[in-house]
Design a protein around this motif. Structure first.
Motif, PDB file in Angstrom:
ATOM      1  N   LEU A 239       0.857  -1.180   0.000  1.00  0.00           N
ATOM      2  CA  LEU A 239       0.000   0.000   0.000  1.00  0.00           C
ATOM      3  C   LEU A 239       0.898   1.236   0.000  1.00  0.00           C
ATOM      4  O   LEU A 239       1.962   1.235   0.630  1.00  0.00           O
ATOM      5  CB  LEU A 239      -0.878   0.030   1.249  1.00  0.00           C
ATOM      6  N   VAL A 240       0.454   2.277  -0.686  1.00  0.00           N
ATOM      7  CA  VAL A 240       1.253   3.502  -0.778  1.00  0.00           C
ATOM      8  C   VAL A 240       0.372   4.707  -0.471  1.00  0.00           C
ATOM      9  O   VAL A 240      -0.736   4.822  -1.000  1.00  0.00           O
ATOM     10  CB  VAL A 240       1.859   3.673  -2.194  1.00  0.00           C
ATOM     11  N   ASN A 241       0.862   5.588   0.391  1.00  0.00           N
ATOM     12  CA  ASN A 241       0.234   6.892   0.564  1.00  0.00           C
ATOM     13  C   ASN A 241       1.202   7.942   0.029  1.00  0.00           C
ATOM     14  O   ASN A 241       2.247   8.194   0.620  1.00  0.00           O
ATOM     15  CB  ASN A 241      -0.088   7.166   2.039  1.00  0.00           C
ATOM     16  N   ALA A 311      -9.111   5.758   6.053  1.00  0.00           N
ATOM     17  CA  ALA A 311      -9.752   6.395   7.202  1.00  0.00           C
ATOM     18  C   ALA A 311      -8.910   7.582   7.644  1.00  0.00           C
ATOM     19  O   ALA A 311      -7.678   7.530   7.613  1.00  0.00           O
ATOM     20  CB  ALA A 311      -9.904   5.402   8.351  1.00  0.00           C
ATOM     21  N   VAL A 312      -9.596   8.667   8.037  1.00  0.00           N
ATOM     22  CA  VAL A 312      -8.918   9.848   8.557  1.00  0.00           C
ATOM     23  C   VAL A 312      -9.275  10.002  10.027  1.00  0.00           C
ATOM     24  O   VAL A 312     -10.446   9.879  10.403  1.00  0.00           O
ATOM     25  CB  VAL A 312      -9.333  11.122   7.778  1.00  0.00           C
ATOM     26  N   THR A 400      -5.044   6.399   7.659  1.00  0.00           N
ATOM     27  CA  THR A 400      -4.762   4.963   7.664  1.00  0.00           C
ATOM     28  C   THR A 400      -5.421   4.329   6.446  1.00  0.00           C
ATOM     29  O   THR A 400      -6.631   4.463   6.240  1.00  0.00           O
ATOM     30  CB  THR A 400      -5.311   4.298   8.943  1.00  0.00           C
ATOM     31  N   MET A 401      -4.598   3.662   5.639  1.00  0.00           N
ATOM     32  CA  MET A 401      -5.115   2.960   4.459  1.00  0.00           C
ATOM     33  C   MET A 401      -4.969   1.468   4.677  1.00  0.00           C
ATOM     34  O   MET A 401      -3.999   1.016   5.273  1.00  0.00           O
ATOM     35  CB  MET A 401      -4.308   3.357   3.225  1.00  0.00           C
ATOM     36  N   THR A 402      -5.951   0.736   4.171  1.00  0.00           N
ATOM     37  CA  THR A 402      -5.875  -0.708   4.287  1.00  0.00           C
ATOM     38  C   THR A 402      -6.344  -1.336   2.975  1.00  0.00           C
ATOM     39  O   THR A 402      -7.031  -0.691   2.183  1.00  0.00           O
ATOM     40  CB  THR A 402      -6.693  -1.198   5.502  1.00  0.00           C
ATOM     41  N   GLU A 416      -1.799  -2.399   6.927  1.00  0.00           N
ATOM     42  CA  GLU A 416      -2.140  -0.985   6.744  1.00  0.00           C
ATOM     43  C   GLU A 416      -0.907  -0.145   6.505  1.00  0.00           C
ATOM     44  O   GLU A 416       0.219  -0.543   6.819  1.00  0.00           O
ATOM     45  CB  GLU A 416      -2.895  -0.456   7.967  1.00  0.00           C
ATOM     46  N   VAL A 417      -1.150   1.041   5.936  1.00  0.00           N
ATOM     47  CA  VAL A 417      -0.128   2.087   5.903  1.00  0.00           C
ATOM     48  C   VAL A 417      -0.734   3.294   6.606  1.00  0.00           C
ATOM     49  O   VAL A 417      -1.789   3.797   6.223  1.00  0.00           O
ATOM     50  CB  VAL A 417       0.358   2.414   4.472  1.00  0.00           C
TER      51      VAL A 417
END
Ligand code: MN
Length: 429
Positions: A239-241, A311-312, A400-402, A416-417
């Motif tokens: 996963l990349v932010n 999610a923020v 948070t990304m999943t 998650e990232v």
């Protein structure tokens, strides 16, 4: 609860059906058992990490013929650069050791105590030596949305976009692992209606929901990688932010593309899911119209069905809101096309290179992968149920990304990232 099919082989390590890390996954990562100990490689199984350096030292992977101390390195590169057959064989051995019907590790309490560590107790690191990082722009929906905001409806999608996977060469030095705080960048922007730019902390810090792949086999300078061979050069996905400063970006990006609006931090998830684990979730990629030039034509256009969520969290200890549900399969350009286009000039690949997808937006607003799109440049603020409002990220907000593939009674996931925004340099912390 969905019943688990009888045919599944389980691990003796307990794995919850909602866990991202069953025996079918076994993603690779780099960790330190305690912060003072040197990093080494492991695979994740349920809530545990299997220390592969211990397993390799014990001689249990000998038949794979790995180079000396492959899994005692502080990065995965020595493993990633091996031929795919050798990597697959090592994976089968590791999977075998974790099976519920295999006693070697299961019934050896001393080895288990040394090799199986609670995931919550280890410190995760950036998994590879990432020498180069490239970011693509492969979601048609995202490119169209940003184009409308930056250039207006009539020039939304640039004419080249449907003919090649647009991208830019990013900055590898600021790729960080999940959990690393990101300092709010300062820079130049041109306020609406102003004639001259101003300098200061960005007021429009944003996330971009992306996925990226890490390169396995390198390629030679001067030799393009044909699209039919492209997947042989991909190790696995994370996963990349791609953190972005939306006020700096429109002022600086013309004519050479993103620069400081994108170079202050790119977060990746610590566990690299190998392509082998994703194979059961392969699906068709979108039909391309117009058909691309011959070097980008794939015999079969395949991608992966990977659910994604963002999610923020509004401030330290603040409330959390899911702001996006998207899917990797929406991307118009495939990883194979991205990699082939990258090398078509003869540009060489290095093991550990990171290539990210670009923001993964779907067609409805609930699937937009950035605040720029979700709040439409800040015109439609996010309303949290408890009263918080956001257009862009404020100091101490966290993202948070999943992502996961849904199997029958199990998930193959990415964990998650996560990252949090700290005040700009020189400001009160
Ligand atoms: Mn991006």
């Amino acid at each position: 609860m969905i019943p688990t099919p009888q045919t599944r082989v389980r691990s003796f390590v307990p794995v919850d059906p909602e866990s991202h890390f069953p025996l079918e996954n076994l993603p690779y990562g780099i960790f330190s058992p305690t912060p003072a100990e040197p990093p080494r490689a492991g695979v994740r199984i349920g809530d545990h990490v299997l220390d592969l350096s211990v397993i390799e030292d014990s001689g249990l992977l000998a038949s794979a013929g790995l180079p000396w101390a492959t899994f005692s390195q502080p990065v995965l590169n020595r493993f990633m650069e091996l031929p795919a057959d050798q990597r697959r064989f090592a994976r089968v051995l590791i999977q075998g050791l974790l099976r519920e019907d295999e006693p070697t590790l299961r019934d050896d309490p001393v080895l288990r105590a040394r090799a199986l560590l609670p995931a919550a107790s280890v410190t995760m690191r950036v998994p590879a030596a990432i020498r180069d990082y490239t970011d693509f722009y492969s979601s048609k929906e995202h490119a169209t949305n940003v184009g409308i905001m930056f250039r207006g409806k009539d020039n939304a999608l640039m004419p080249n976009w449907v003919h090649l996977p647009v991208g830019y060469h990013g900055r590898a030095s600021s790729v960080v692992v999940s959990g690393t705080d990101i300092v709010r960048p300062s820079g130049q922007s041109l306020p609406p209606g102003a004639e001259a730019p101003v300098f200061g902390p960005s007021k429009r810090v944003d996330f971009e929901l992306e996925m990226g792949f890490l390169v396995s086999l390198p390629s030679d300078l001067g030799r393009p990688v044909p699209v039919a061979e492209a997947m042989d050069h991909i190790f696995g996905l994370v996963l990349v932010n791609d953190w972005s400063a939306r006020d700096i970006q429109p002022w600086e990006y013309q004519p050479l593309g993103p620069f400081t609006a994108k170079n202050f931090g790119t977060s990746i998830s610590p566990w690299v899911v190998p392509l082998e684990a994703l194979e059961p979730f392969a699906c068709d990629a979108p039909v391309q119209e117009p058909e691309p030039l011959p070097y980008l034509r794939e015999p079969e256009r395949r991608t992966y069905d990977i659910n994604l969520e963002v999610a923020v969290t509004a401030g330290d200890g603040g409330e959390t809101l899911t702001v996006c549900r998207s899917n990797f399969k929406h991307l118009y350009w495939t990883m194979a096309q991205q990699l082939t286009h990258h090398t078509v000039t003869g540009c060489n690949l290095g093991t550990g290179d990171l290539m990210a997808s670009g923001t993964i937006s779907g067609s409805d607003p609930g699937s937009f992968g950035s605040l720029l799109e979700i709040t439409w440049r800040g015109e439609r603020p996010l309303e949290f149920p408890g009263g918080a409002r956001r257009t862009f990220l404020e100091d101490h907000d966290a993202v948070t990304m999943t992502g996961w593939c849904q199997g029958d009674g199990y998930r193959v996931g990415f964990g998650e990232v996560a990252g949090r925004i700290l005040p700009a340099f020189g400001e009160v912390r």
